[in-house]
Each structure stands twice: as C-alpha cells, then as structure tokens.
Design an enzyme around this catalytic site. Structure first.
Site, mmCIF file in Angstrom:
data_model
loop_
_atom_site.group_PDB
_atom_site.id
_atom_site.type_symbol
_atom_site.label_atom_id
_atom_site.label_comp_id
_atom_site.label_asym_id
_atom_site.label_seq_id
_atom_site.Cartn_x
_atom_site.Cartn_y
_atom_site.Cartn_z
ATOM 1 N N ASN A 86 0.859 -1.179 0.000
ATOM 2 C CA ASN A 86 0.000 0.000 0.000
ATOM 3 C C ASN A 86 0.898 1.233 0.000
ATOM 4 O O ASN A 86 1.874 1.290 0.749
ATOM 5 C CB ASN A 86 -0.901 0.016 1.238
ATOM 6 C CG ASN A 86 -1.849 -1.160 1.275
ATOM 7 O OD1 ASN A 86 -2.393 -1.560 0.251
ATOM 8 N ND2 ASN A 86 -2.036 -1.733 2.451
ATOM 9 N N HIS A 99 6.275 -1.629 3.755
ATOM 10 C CA HIS A 99 6.168 -3.042 4.114
ATOM 11 C C HIS A 99 5.324 -3.761 3.080
ATOM 12 O O HIS A 99 4.513 -3.161 2.389
ATOM 13 C CB HIS A 99 5.590 -3.221 5.523
ATOM 14 C CG HIS A 99 4.260 -2.558 5.739
ATOM 15 N ND1 HIS A 99 4.114 -1.183 5.882
ATOM 16 C CD2 HIS A 99 3.012 -3.078 5.840
ATOM 17 C CE1 HIS A 99 2.841 -0.892 6.060
ATOM 18 N NE2 HIS A 99 2.140 -2.034 6.032
#
Length: 115
Positions: A86, A99
């Site tokens: 994201n 991440h």
C-alpha cells in the site's frame, strides 16, 4: 531507523516474535489479519512509502520480493499467495514504513483484482 511502530519493533523496543529475519528485513504476523495467513515483510531501513524509495534502494526492494517468496514457502503457502504494497493513506497505508503484505489461506478469486 524510522520512528514508527515498525521501527520500534525492529529496534527491539516493542518485543515481537519474528517469523523471519535477515540482515535487511523481518517478517511478523499482522495484528489485524485480512486472511488466514497475513504476514508483514518489513525492511530494516525506514522508507516511508514505496514512492520514497530511490535508485539506491533497488537492491533492497528486490531483496524484499525474494524474502517474501522464501517466507511464503516457509509458511507452506508458496503455491498461492497475494503480495500487496500500500502506498499512501488513500491506498490503505496506516504505518508509514514501507512493508509488504503476504496474504494466503483463502481464495482471492471472483470480484477481486486479478492479473
């Protein structure tokens, strides 16, 4: 090291069980799983968002992809998993430390993004 919750986990300030660790990244279970298997692959270098990565991060970004594959294999889900990054609040990023999400253990078929 970033001053996010992930930075604190990596530094040991927040004790967490690592499912995987090497010199460049760690993997932990997501505390709000969206699938039966939901693991986060977090680089030890604090990059806020993917778009904040530079050419100097090329090797690290490739390493994260390879590590995600190894982790999926270690978890027994290498045959079918989704890998998500994201980028920004509008995309659902809540922790601004880059991440990868490994999602597995359920079908990601009908009505969902395919490619």
């Amino acid at each position: 090291m970033s001053d996010t919750i992930f930075g604190k986990i990596i530094s040991g300030d927040i004790p967490t069980e690592f499912l995987y660790e090497d010199e460049h990244c760690v993997a932990i279970n997501d505390i709000h799983p969206q699938a039966p298997v939901h693991v986060l692959v977090i680089p030890k270098k604090g990059i806020p968002r993917l778009v904040d990565a530079t050419a100097d991060d090329r090797d690290l970004l490739g390493h994260l992809m390879l590590a995600a594959g190894r982790i999926a294999d270690q978890l027994g889900v290498a045959d079918a998993f989704r890998l998500i990054v994201n980028n920004g609040a509008g995309a659902g990023q809540t922790v601004f430390h880059l991440h990868l999400h490994i999602l597995a253990g359920k079908s990601f078929a009908e009505g969902q993004m395919t490619g």
